[in-house]
Write an enzyme that holds these catalytic residues in place. Structure first.
Site, short mmCIF file in Angstrom:
data_model
loop_
_atom_site.label_atom_id
_atom_site.label_comp_id
_atom_site.label_asym_id
_atom_site.label_seq_id
_atom_site.Cartn_x
_atom_site.Cartn_y
_atom_site.Cartn_z
N GLY A 1 -19.46 -15.76 32.55
CA GLY A 1 -19.88 -15.58 31.16
C GLY A 1 -19.26 -16.58 30.21
O GLY A 1 -19.79 -16.85 29.13
N TYR B 1 -34.66 5.59 34.87
CA TYR B 1 -35.03 4.62 35.91
C TYR B 1 -36.54 4.34 35.90
O TYR B 1 -37.11 4.02 34.87
CB TYR B 1 -34.54 5.07 37.28
CG TYR B 1 -33.03 5.26 37.31
CD1 TYR B 1 -32.18 4.22 36.92
CD2 TYR B 1 -32.45 6.46 37.71
CE1 TYR B 1 -30.80 4.37 36.93
CE2 TYR B 1 -31.06 6.61 37.74
CZ TYR B 1 -30.25 5.57 37.34
OH TYR B 1 -28.89 5.71 37.34
N ARG B 2 -37.20 4.47 37.05
CA ARG B 2 -38.61 4.05 37.13
C ARG B 2 -39.51 4.86 36.21
O ARG B 2 -40.57 4.38 35.79
CB ARG B 2 -39.08 4.15 38.58
CG ARG B 2 -38.42 3.08 39.44
CD ARG B 2 -38.52 3.38 40.90
NE ARG B 2 -39.87 3.24 41.38
CZ ARG B 2 -40.18 3.24 42.68
NH1 ARG B 2 -39.24 3.38 43.59
NH2 ARG B 2 -41.42 3.13 43.06
N GLU B 3 -39.10 6.08 35.89
CA GLU B 3 -39.94 6.92 35.02
C GLU B 3 -40.05 6.32 33.61
O GLU B 3 -40.97 6.66 32.85
CB GLU B 3 -39.40 8.35 34.95
CG GLU B 3 -39.07 9.01 36.28
CD GLU B 3 -40.23 9.02 37.28
OE1 GLU B 3 -41.41 8.93 36.85
OE2 GLU B 3 -39.96 9.10 38.51
N SER C 1 -26.80 -0.17 28.46
CA SER C 1 -27.94 0.65 28.03
C SER C 1 -29.13 0.50 28.98
O SER C 1 -30.25 0.86 28.63
CB SER C 1 -28.34 0.28 26.60
OG SER C 1 -27.29 0.50 25.71
#
Ligand code: OXD
Ligand code: MN
EC number: 4.1.1.32
Length: 614
Positions: free
Chosen positions: A213, A519-521, A266
């Site tokens: 970074g 997640y995927r939802e 987040s």
């Protein structure tokens, strides 16, 4: 003394401005040797690093690196933006005068690469041939070989990018000198580290770290901070810490693109690499373009266009697993060439582990070393709960390894943007999604983006740590001008994207469980947004935007308690009225905030007052 001309001739580096830049810094840093690198050198450099012990082997042709234990994250306090205009000073950019910053860094770097090789990395932060190419070229000089290997994964690296520039002088001059890490006083009043983007000279000087970074200058310093400044200076584009993804509706053949800003922790990486939920996989296909940076501009067709300037993913390892991010798991599997940094490592089995990779750490601790290199087997009972991996441990992999990487991620034309979303981690108040059609209100929403302070002690209960557009650490000039530039760019689009705010993290006030599976939802919320934009659903108006009705949200294959759904599809007016007060204090810090932003703030505040009275 190295014969710079001879080295550059042999490497075919012709650009006279680059040659001059290399010669100057070779003399300042006192490097013993110079080497010009291209992506084709990767294999050889990896072998050299393995032989030197800078990298350790991970099974399946992957690599492990450990950074100095006081050098594991970006240092925001030691990072500055320097220019010759004091009006560039903002609340977040740690502005410093250019002249004294360059002088200080030149002195710190003087002779500091003695005994080392200075690698010359010509790179492009854009697909080649893009309309923003003039802002994308750079040359990083570094005295760290592992930085070269990471840059080869994260950027497009090769001499041709620099030789073929239309304007031969238009490249970012980036210098990275590691310094004597054990003697830099990290975190003390005498801290020697200094990471400067000298934005009006298009020069980046970073001294005192070899952590990605701080040291991969193409990514954060150029791709975000310098580009943020260039975007405003040219009035041509925006450079934002945004993900970029595509969703194809296989039934209609339509494809949509979404960019989004999320403060750290987040869920940005997971969303960027997400797949469609299982139950909707027959109809929708989600594609990956980028997990961290997007550059946006107005196309000739009046739409906003975007690309990801990076060529790889520098992802946080913690909690990466098959459930949270199957795409990442695939991208770093054996054969991927991935590099892991500061995770736990087992030299006997050549395996790696981090918190959340599996539910529990490996049962047999034989051979396992924590991120500092200490044997897990030697831990005292008091040390038993310490993490094995550093919380900011990382994996680096090229985009081409991501299984759902979009076919056109390399297309210099970019992709048209349908939606700009913001999302923080918020335990109450923020519904699943709220759509915002007004541009000033959308920009206002981005400026008031934030996430809950990670540690309870850091703030007032319910108050966010604001992170405007998720650009707080990368803001290159004043926030007032930044807001004006956003209004200017998006305002020029005749077919602007829709804005929205999302929140996957609302909890039950009593037992604290997450109200939404995440997640995927999460793709379901985006599908509603795209339908709303197309006028196919109406939603319900609230004071803070339009939210889906329960019928409109596609919940096929999901079985959620009615109570939880009710809560994530409504707003808590009282908590919002409190938030408006926090926002007002937050925005007041910024000089010169455009009147349109204040007007948007007042409109939202008034709508909340009306809702409270109704
Ligand atoms: C960051 C990163 O630090 O993307 O934000 O690495
Ligand atoms: Mn980032």
């Amino acid at each position: 003394m190295v014969d710079v001309d001879q080295v550059l001739d042999e490497a075919g580096l012709k650009n006279p401005h680059v040659r001059e830049f290399v010669a100057y810094w070779a003399q300042v840093t006192g490097a013993d040797a110079i080497e010009v690198v291209s992506a084709e050198d990767d294999e050889r450099l990896l072998q050299e690093s393995l032989e030197a012990g800078e990298l350790l082997p991970v099974s399946g042709g992957r690599y492990y690196s450990r950074s100095y234990f006081k050098d594991t994250a970006r240092s925001e306090e030691r990072t500055v933006v320097a220019t010759s205009k004091e009006s560039d000073k903002g609340v977040y950019n740690n502005w410093k005068p250019a002249e004294e910053t360059v002088a200080t860094l030149t002195e710190r770097m003087r002779g500091a690469s003695k005994g080392k090789t200075m690698y010359v990395i010509p790179y492009l932060m854009a697909p080649q041939g893009s309309p923003l190419e003039a802002y994308a070229a750079g040359v990083e000089l570094t005295d760290s070989r592992p930085v070269v290997q990471q840059m080869i994964r994260m950027a497009r690296v090769g001499v041709d990018y620099i030789n073929e520039l239309k304007d031969q002088s238009s490249f970012v001059r980036a210098v990275h000198v590691t310094g004597d890490l054990p003697n830099l006083g990290q975190g003390t009043p005498d801290d020697q580290r200094l990471f400067a983007t000298v934005a009006d000279q298009r020069t980046i000087l970073h001294f005192g770290s070899s952590y990605g970074g701080n040291a991969l200058l193409g990514k954060i310093a150029h791709g975000l901070r310098q580009a943020c400044y260039d975007g405003k200076d040219s009035e041509v584009f925006l450079a934002e810490q945004f993900l970029l993804l595509g969703i194809t509706d296989k039934q209609t053949g339509k494809k949509f693109h979404v960019v989004g800003g999320f403060p750290s922790a987040s869920g940005k990486t997971n969303l960027s690499m997400t797949l469609a939920p299982d139950a909707l996989g027959d109809r929708y296909y989600v594609e990956f373009y980028g997990d961290d940076i997007a550059w946006l501009w107005v196309g000739d067709d009046g739409r906003i266009w975007a690309f990801n300037p990076e060529n790889g993913v520098f992802g946080v390892a913690k909690d990466t697993n098959e459930a949270s991010n199957p795409g990442a798991v695939e991208a770093i599997k054996p054969g991927s060439g991935a590099i892991f940094t500061n995770v736990a490592y087992n030299p006997e089995t050549q395996d790696v582990w981090w918190e959340g990779k599996t539910k529990n750490p490996p049962e047999d601790v034989t051979g396992w070393l924590d991120w500092k290199g200490n044997p897990i087997a030697d831990r005292t009972p008091e040390q038993a709960d310490e993490p094995w991996a550093h919380p900011n441990s990382r994996f680096t992999a090229p985009i081409s390894m991501v299984p759902n990487a979009a076919e056109d991620y390399n297309n210099p034309a970019g992709v048209p943007v349908d939606a700009i979303i913001f999302g923080g981690r918020t335990r109450d108040r923020e519904p699943l999604i709220r759509a915002i059609t007004d541009i000033a209100e959308g920009v206002y929403d981005g400026l008031t983006l934030g996430a809950e302070a990670t540690f309870a002690a850091e703030g007032v209960d319910g108050q966010l740590r604001y992170d405007p557009m998720s650009m707080r650490p990368f803001m290159a000039y004043s926030e007032g001008e930044y807001a004006a530039h956003w209004l200017h760019i998006i305002g020029r689009a005749s077919q602007p994207p829709i804005f929205a705010h999302v929140n996957w993290f609302q909890r039950d006030p009593e037992d604290g469980h997450f109200l939404w599976p995440g997640y995927r939802e999460n793709v379901r919320a985006l599908l509603w947004l795209l339908q709303f934009k197309a006028g196919e659903v109406k939603g319900q108006e609230t004071a803070v935007g339009v939210i889906p009705t329960q019928d409109e949200l596609n919940l096929d294959g999901l079985d959620l308690p009615q109570e939880d759904l009710d809560r994530i599809l409504s707003i808590d007016v009282e908590r919002w009225r409190q938030e408006i007060e926090f926002r007002e204090e937050h925005l007041k810090q910024f000089d010169g905030l455009p009147e349109e932003i204040w007007a948007a703030h007042r409109r939202v505040a008034e709508a909340l007052e009306r809702a409270a009275q109704a």
